[in-house]
Write an enzyme that holds these catalytic residues in place. Structure first.
Site, mmCIF file in Angstrom:
data_model
loop_
_atom_site.group_PDB
_atom_site.id
_atom_site.type_symbol
_atom_site.label_atom_id
_atom_site.label_comp_id
_atom_site.label_asym_id
_atom_site.label_seq_id
_atom_site.Cartn_x
_atom_site.Cartn_y
_atom_site.Cartn_z
ATOM 1 N N HIS A 117 0.836 -1.196 0.000
ATOM 2 C CA HIS A 117 0.000 0.000 0.000
ATOM 3 C C HIS A 117 0.875 1.252 0.000
ATOM 4 C CE1 HIS A 117 1.115 -0.398 4.223
ATOM 5 N NE2 HIS A 117 0.757 0.855 4.415
ATOM 6 N N ASP A 119 0.429 5.256 1.855
ATOM 7 C CA ASP A 119 -0.396 5.807 2.931
ATOM 8 C C ASP A 119 -1.348 6.881 2.402
ATOM 9 O OD1 ASP A 119 0.942 4.196 4.757
ATOM 10 O OD2 ASP A 119 2.508 5.700 5.109
ATOM 11 N N HIS A 265 4.708 0.311 0.177
ATOM 12 C CA HIS A 265 5.447 -0.432 1.193
ATOM 13 C C HIS A 265 4.593 -1.546 1.768
ATOM 14 C CE1 HIS A 265 3.426 2.894 3.279
ATOM 15 N NE2 HIS A 265 3.463 2.176 4.395
ATOM 16 N N ARG A 280 5.027 6.965 13.679
ATOM 17 C CA ARG A 280 5.082 7.459 12.303
ATOM 18 C C ARG A 280 4.514 8.864 12.226
ATOM 19 N NH1 ARG A 280 1.349 4.510 8.038
ATOM 20 N NH2 ARG A 280 0.144 6.424 8.265
HETATM 21 C C1 SIN Z 1 3.025 1.407 7.636
HETATM 22 O O1 SIN Z 1 3.195 2.614 7.555
HETATM 23 O O2 SIN Z 1 2.278 0.813 6.873
HETATM 24 C C2 SIN Z 1 3.797 0.634 8.678
HETATM 25 C C3 SIN Z 1 5.134 0.256 8.155
HETATM 26 C C4 SIN Z 1 5.857 -0.633 9.116
HETATM 27 O O3 SIN Z 1 5.348 -0.936 10.202
HETATM 28 O O4 SIN Z 1 6.972 -1.035 8.794
#
Ligand code: SIN
Length: 290
Positions: A117, A119, A265, A280
């Site tokens: 995905h 974000d 990612h 994040r």
């Molecule tokens: C995410 O932003 O999807 C999480 C990425 C992660 O936990 O490595």
């Protein structure tokens, strides 16, 4: 590889590297990702450092900063030097509205982001980029890597005929898809937006595939069956072509900054029953450019 696929990779790998004054760059693969050293993110960056981080971000799309010791304020200051901070949506129950806790508890059935995905793509103005700072890795000292995929190359490695077919299309991104199995908070308005299927990066104008399995539901210009076939073809191409990918192995105190406009990612949940924790911060972007 087909000739057009080789040319796509060569266009990236033969690009002369930028001469950095304030950073050291070690590429993760020839086409995506770089480890960046020489920067202490707990301090305000000089104008030259900030400019060079921006150049590396444009060229490598995923930047890995190791051995950082950051407060939430340091994290938000660094993110804020790339644009306006993006409030977490839906808002977190407590704490700063810009900090999303990425927490996998011991024995959890799944982990956030465990699928390809980018974000916030269901929003009308999706995110520019995200910065994830991991402070707790799974207890065995391994597992919980994150994979990243280069959407410029995903586009450039399609055949010329397929690129021509996809170029004028749009796609619907539906936030409801990401809530499958979860109930959204009361009163939350689920975002849903239509974006170009093949977008252009706002800084480089380079084309890219702007569709991801978590949010993209439909290509409205074709029949439902054709839409499903085209999206599945794109999702398979993204997931099943290691040449597009890099993989980051986290160590406590690592911050990764990725470009949500041209990278997808996947947070790999391979560490059951252990815990993992990070925070994040995301940066606002603008409308997706076609
Ligand atoms: C995410 O932003 O999807 C999480 C990425 C992660 O936990 O490595």
């Amino acid at each position: 590889m087909e000739q057009y696929e080789r040319e796509a990779v060569e266009a990236v790998t033969t690009r002369p590297p930028h001469p950095y004054n304030t950073l050291a760059i070690e590429r993760i693969t020839p086409v995506i990702g770089a480890e960046v050293s020489g920067v202490d993110l707990s301090k305000e960056l000089s104008a030259e450092q900030r400019e060079e981080v921006g150049i590396a971000f444009r060229d490598y799309h995923v930047l890995v900063f190791r051995d950082q010791s950051l407060t939430p304020e340091d994290h938000m200051r660094f993110a804020g030097s790339f644009g306006e901070l993006r409030p977490v949506d839906p808002p977190p129950p407590e704490g700063d509205p810009h900090i999303l806790e990425i927490r996998t508890t011991s024995g959890a059935a799944n982990a956030a982001g465990n699928g390809w995905h980018a974000d916030g793509t269901a929003d009308a103005d999706p995110s520019l980029g995200s910065m994830l700072y991991i402070t707790e890795i799974p207890e065995p000292g391994c597992g919980g890597d994150t994979m990243f995929a280069n959407m410029h190359l995903a586009y450039e490695m399609l055949s010329p005929a397929m690129r021509s077919l996809l170029d004028p299309l749009t796609a619907i991104h539906d936030g409801a898809q990401a809530f499958q199995g979860y109930t959204p908070p009361e009163g939350y308005v689920i975002p849903r937006s239509e974006h170009p299927l093949i977008a252009r990066h706002p800084e480089t104008d380079r084309k890219l595939v702007y569709a991801n399995k978590a949010y993209t539901s439909r290509i409205p210009q074709v029949s439902p069956q054709e839409s499903r076939a085209l999206l599945d073809m794109l999702f398979d191409a993204i997931a099943c072509r290691p040449v597009l990918h890099c993989r980051v192995r986290w160590t406590p105190g690592t911050l990764v900054f990725w470009d949500n406009r041209c990278v997808q990612h996947h947070a790999i949940y391979d560490y059951y029953p252990y815990a993992r924790y990070g925070q994040r911060v995301a940066i606002n972007g603008g409308p997706v450019k076609g």
